[in-house]
Design a protein around this motif. Structure first.
Motif, PDB file in Angstrom:
ATOM      1  N   LYS A   3     -23.761 -17.607   7.270  1.00 57.35           N
ATOM      2  CA  LYS A   3     -24.521 -18.445   7.896  1.00 57.35           C
ATOM      3  C   LYS A   3     -25.215 -18.022   9.204  1.00 57.35           C
ATOM      4  N   THR A   4     -24.993 -16.920   9.636  1.00 61.51           N
ATOM      5  CA  THR A   4     -25.141 -16.134  10.886  1.00 61.51           C
ATOM      6  C   THR A   4     -26.724 -16.154  10.812  1.00 61.51           C
ATOM      7  N   LEU A   5     -27.469 -16.648  11.980  1.00 60.95           N
ATOM      8  CA  LEU A   5     -28.934 -16.754  12.270  1.00 60.95           C
ATOM      9  C   LEU A   5     -29.245 -15.127  12.424  1.00 60.95           C
ATOM     10  N   SER A   6     -30.586 -14.728  11.402  1.00 59.13           N
ATOM     11  CA  SER A   6     -31.012 -13.464  11.982  1.00 59.13           C
ATOM     12  C   SER A   6     -31.637 -13.383  13.133  1.00 59.13           C
ATOM     13  N   GLU A   7     -32.175 -12.403  13.727  1.00 61.12           N
ATOM     14  CA  GLU A   7     -32.899 -12.079  14.801  1.00 61.12           C
ATOM     15  C   GLU A   7     -34.100 -12.998  15.042  1.00 61.12           C
ATOM     16  N   GLN A   8     -34.896 -12.649  13.895  1.00 61.96           N
ATOM     17  CA  GLN A   8     -36.151 -13.490  13.968  1.00 61.96           C
ATOM     18  C   GLN A   8     -35.860 -15.041  13.631  1.00 61.96           C
ATOM     19  N   GLN A   9     -34.804 -15.433  13.098  1.00 62.83           N
ATOM     20  CA  GLN A   9     -34.609 -17.109  13.059  1.00 62.83           C
ATOM     21  C   GLN A   9     -34.288 -17.564  14.398  1.00 62.83           C
ATOM     22  N   LYS A  10     -33.450 -16.786  15.221  1.00 57.72           N
ATOM     23  CA  LYS A  10     -33.080 -16.947  16.664  1.00 57.72           C
ATOM     24  C   LYS A  10     -34.697 -17.182  17.311  1.00 57.72           C
ATOM     25  N   SER A  11     -35.510 -15.992  17.242  1.00 56.35           N
ATOM     26  CA  SER A  11     -36.738 -16.153  17.932  1.00 56.35           C
ATOM     27  C   SER A  11     -37.374 -17.429  17.630  1.00 56.35           C
ATOM     28  N   TRP A  12     -37.637 -17.657  16.341  1.00 59.14           N
ATOM     29  CA  TRP A  12     -38.264 -19.061  16.030  1.00 59.14           C
ATOM     30  C   TRP A  12     -37.423 -20.288  16.393  1.00 59.14           C
ATOM     31  N   LEU A  13     -36.242 -20.234  16.519  1.00 56.73           N
ATOM     32  CA  LEU A  13     -35.726 -21.399  17.082  1.00 56.73           C
ATOM     33  C   LEU A  13     -35.936 -21.633  18.601  1.00 56.73           C
ATOM     34  N   ILE A  14     -35.968 -20.313  19.408  1.00 59.20           N
ATOM     35  CA  ILE A  14     -35.990 -20.624  20.514  1.00 59.20           C
ATOM     36  C   ILE A  14     -37.729 -20.815  20.808  1.00 59.20           C
ATOM     37  N   LEU A  15     -38.544 -20.520  20.075  1.00 60.49           N
ATOM     38  CA  LEU A  15     -39.917 -20.978  19.879  1.00 60.49           C
ATOM     39  C   LEU A  15     -39.990 -22.682  20.087  1.00 60.49           C
ATOM     40  N   ALA A  16     -39.372 -22.948  18.936  1.00 65.53           N
ATOM     41  CA  ALA A  16     -39.396 -24.388  18.819  1.00 65.53           C
ATOM     42  C   ALA A  16     -38.772 -25.243  19.644  1.00 65.53           C
ATOM     43  N   VAL A  17     -37.726 -24.717  20.483  1.00 66.52           N
ATOM     44  CA  VAL A  17     -37.004 -25.313  21.642  1.00 66.52           C
ATOM     45  C   VAL A  17     -38.016 -25.449  22.693  1.00 66.52           C
ATOM     46  N   LEU A  18     -38.761 -24.290  23.034  1.00 67.58           N
ATOM     47  CA  LEU A  18     -39.847 -24.430  23.917  1.00 67.58           C
ATOM     48  C   LEU A  18     -40.868 -25.443  23.724  1.00 67.58           C
ATOM     49  N   TRP A  19     -41.348 -25.401  22.466  1.00 67.66           N
ATOM     50  CA  TRP A  19     -42.411 -26.288  22.345  1.00 67.66           C
ATOM     51  C   TRP A  19     -41.953 -27.891  22.300  1.00 67.66           C
ATOM     52  N   LEU A  20     -40.565 -28.070  22.059  1.00 68.03           N
ATOM     53  CA  LEU A  20     -40.231 -29.485  22.292  1.00 68.03           C
ATOM     54  C   LEU A  20     -40.000 -29.904  23.514  1.00 68.03           C
ATOM     55  N   ALA A  21     -39.604 -28.869  24.445  1.00 65.86           N
ATOM     56  CA  ALA A  21     -39.689 -29.162  25.902  1.00 65.86           C
ATOM     57  C   ALA A  21     -40.898 -29.433  26.433  1.00 65.86           C
ATOM     58  N   LEU A  22     -42.198 -28.796  25.799  1.00 67.90           N
ATOM     59  CA  LEU A  22     -43.429 -29.100  26.100  1.00 67.90           C
ATOM     60  C   LEU A  22     -43.862 -30.573  25.967  1.00 67.90           C
ATOM     61  N   LEU A  23     -43.334 -31.037  24.545  1.00 69.79           N
ATOM     62  CA  LEU A  23     -43.490 -32.345  23.911  1.00 69.79           C
ATOM     63  C   LEU A  23     -42.770 -33.371  24.963  1.00 69.79           C
ATOM     64  N   ILE A  24     -41.550 -33.057  25.478  1.00 68.41           N
ATOM     65  CA  ILE A  24     -40.939 -34.073  26.095  1.00 68.41           C
ATOM     66  C   ILE A  24     -41.568 -34.104  27.601  1.00 68.41           C
ATOM     67  N   LEU A  25     -41.914 -33.207  28.125  1.00 63.87           N
ATOM     68  CA  LEU A  25     -42.645 -33.597  29.487  1.00 63.87           C
ATOM     69  C   LEU A  25     -44.113 -33.828  29.329  1.00 63.87           C
ATOM     70  N   ALA A  26     -44.703 -33.662  28.373  1.00 67.41           N
ATOM     71  CA  ALA A  26     -46.092 -34.370  28.000  1.00 67.41           C
ATOM     72  C   ALA A  26     -46.083 -35.734  27.809  1.00 67.41           C
ATOM     73  N   SER A  27     -44.769 -36.514  27.639  1.00 69.23           N
ATOM     74  CA  SER A  27     -44.416 -37.854  27.620  1.00 69.23           C
ATOM     75  C   SER A  27     -44.042 -38.607  28.754  1.00 69.23           C
ATOM     76  N   LEU A  28     -43.858 -37.780  29.844  1.00 70.60           N
ATOM     77  CA  LEU A  28     -43.263 -38.339  30.941  1.00 70.60           C
ATOM     78  C   LEU A  28     -44.266 -38.581  32.170  1.00 70.60           C
ATOM     79  N   ARG A  29     -45.728 -38.314  31.898  1.00 64.03           N
ATOM     80  CA  ARG A  29     -46.509 -38.772  33.046  1.00 64.03           C
ATOM     81  C   ARG A  29     -47.637 -39.541  32.473  1.00 64.03           C
ATOM     82  N   PRO A  30     -48.191 -40.144  33.589  1.00 65.83           N
ATOM     83  CA  PRO A  30     -49.391 -40.903  33.153  1.00 65.83           C
ATOM     84  C   PRO A  30     -50.935 -40.216  33.021  1.00 65.83           C
TER      85      PRO A  30
END
Length: 528
Positions: A3-30
């Motif tokens: 079940k070990t993540l491949s290097e590419q899977q790790k990269s895609w996971l990091i990309l998804a986390v960065l995009w999720l952080a963007l969405l969270i920030l987008a919801s916090l301001r008027p």
């Protein structure tokens, strides 16, 4: 089972986390004004009006930019309702596209380590975390310019003859770029690739490029809206392409004049501090050197610098400059910075901790900006006014404005008819600069019926004693404060709300009207 993540899977996971952080920030301001109020409202109004051909601001045609942003905003609002996040989802999706395209390209032309680092550098930057959620056309066109350049470059690097499938995909990206912001969606990818082909002595390959099928795809996607708009509004081509694009590029009379070095500073802020590591890649290096250090050939190194310098020079020429214009160059700059880090820092024992620390600092800075901006801009926004108006007004009521234009008022209140804008319009046509008044009266020239919302100041006295009228003005405005029939209804942070008919006591921010008393405007529903 492993079940070990491949290097590419790790990269895609990091990309998804960065995009999720963007969405969270987008919801916090008027909404920010004027841009987010303007462009967000045009998208909402497209859904409300049912007119998917003509972008409209306050019911008046707005042809400064093509409609791609507004189409997607209208779809998002139809699905998720009116909110900051629903409208910011459109630029955020394109920021994710930019990040994904960078990763897919970088891992093909370099290593997984370089590609992942480039993604983290871009995804942790203010250009991504703040610029990637800002409602305007810049991130959309920047992402499609990037996709087009990557596709064309990989097509030419496929062999002696370009890969036709990738080339056609590049033309599709150019078409979407043109629908995003106009001619630069085609011109900038073409100019970057041309300079790169000349520099790398591949120019003869253009003879084998799938021009006919590629241009056919481009025209099939990009042309219909422009043709329909021109048929409906005979002055459309002249206004958009000459007035809003060519003249804004060449003239010195528009807003935001900046020095020629402005975008160097802008990039330092947008990609801070990663941009400085790109300096390690400024000197000419051989393919052998690149292969040993970052596993990227000299041809791809030249693409990155062609991409960066051509667009940097292009946008540095005009007198008028805005930070978002330079977003198309952040993908190659992030890749160069990743390679620069590999040279300067990767061999150091503490490089991983330093890298993580910089990412954390960038995230904290972005979060601080997002959380603080609402307080800083409170007096310029009308969010508090809109909340009161939405629950106090009837759908048939009329809202008047004059001394300033409250871009976010119809967006938050979700008005269903345009505001009436009062001024000395014949005088403004002679004297107005590059501001909101010009946006309105130039747009009104396309539609005589819509132009009826532009009225003289004398209307205020005519409706003062008739119920069903509201006036929104900046705090301290004297246009209605001394007129019989108008009564102060709500005093906000930077705007005041008056009601016609007289006899109404002032409502405080702490005691707004009870939403359930009457139907109100659609924006009142969100407060119940």
């Amino acid at each position: 089972m492993n079940k070990t993540l491949s290097e590419q899977q790790k990269s895609w996971l990091i990309l998804a986390v960065l995009w999720l952080a963007l969405l969270i920030l987008a919801s916090l301001r008027p909404f920010a004004v004027p841009d987010e109020g303007r462009y967000g409202e045009i998208g909402r109004w497209m859904l409300v009006s049912g007119d998917w051909l003509t972008p409209r601001l306050n019911g008046i045609p707005f042809f400064h930019k093509p409609p791609y942003l507004y189409w997607l905003e209208a779809i998002s609002v139809a699905i998720f309702g009116v909110s900051e996040l629903a409208l910011r989802l459109v630029p955020a999706l394109h920021a994710g596209l930019m990040l994904s395209a960078l990763y897919l390209a970088a891992r093909r032309i370099s290593t997984e380590r370089i590609a992942r680092r480039a993604v983290i550098m871009l995804g942790s930057s203010l250009g991504f975390l703040v610029g990637g959620q800002y409602i305007n056309h810049d991130m959309l066109v920047a992402s499609w310019i990037g996709v087009a350049i990557w596709c064309f470059a990989f097509a030419f690097m496929a062999g002696d003859k370009p890969n036709p499938g990738l080339a056609r995909l590049g033309f599709v990206a150019c078409a979407l770029g043109m629908l995003s912001k106009g001619l630069i969606g085609l011109a900038l990818p073409g100019l970057v690739i041309l300079v790169w082909l000349i520099w790398t002595r591949q120019l003869k390959k253009i003879l084998h490029f799938p021009w006919l099928s590629g241009l056919a795809l481009f025209l099939a996607i990009a042309l219909p809206w422009f043709v329909l708009a021109q048929r409906t509004y005979p002055e459309f081509f002249n206004y958009m392409f000459i007035g809003q694009q060519l003249n804004r590029y060449t003239a010195a009379v528009y807003n935001n004049p900046q020095p020629v070095w402005f975008y160097v500073l802008a990039l330092a802020l947008l990609l801070f501090p990663w941009m400085f590591f790109a300096f390690n890649q400024m000197r000419r290096v051989t393919a052998t050197t690149l292969a040993s250090e970052v596993s990227m050939t000299d041809t791809w190194w030249k693409l990155c610098w062609s991409w960066l310098l051509v667009i940097l020079v292009f946008f540095s020429i005009p007198n008028s400059k805005l930070v978002g214009y330079i977003l198309p160059v952040v993908p190659p700059l992030a890749l160069l910075a990743s390679m620069g880090w590999q040279r300067a820092m990767a061999h150091r024992a503490a490089s991983g901790k330093i890298f993580a620390g910089i990412c954390l600092v960038n995230g904290v800075i972005a979060l601080g900006i997002v959380l603080k901006v609402g307080d800083v801009t409170r007096a310029s926004r009308t969010q508090d006014l809109a909340q009161v108006l939405a629950c106090a007004a009837q759908p048939s009521d009329t809202v008047y404005v004059s001394d300033a234009f409250p871009y976010d008022l119809p967006l938050y209140a979700q008005t269903i008819q345009p505001m009436v804008v009062l001024n000395d319009w014949p005088m403004l046509r002679q004297q107005a600069g590059d501001g909101w008044q010009r946006e309105l009266f130039e747009g009104a020239d396309f539609d005589a019926h819509a132009a009826q919302v532009l009225q003289p100041l004398s209307v205020l006295a005519q409706v003062a004693h008739t119920p069903g009228h509201w006036f929104a003005g900046r705090s301290g405005s004297t246009l209605v404060s001394n007129q019989p029939g108008w009564t102060l209804y709500f005093k906000g942070a930077g705007w005041d709300l008056y009601r016609s008919g007289g006899g109404t006591a002032e409502v405080s921010a702490a005691k707004s009207p009870e939403p359930a008393q009457h139907k109100g405007l659609p924006g009142c529903k969100q407060q119940r």
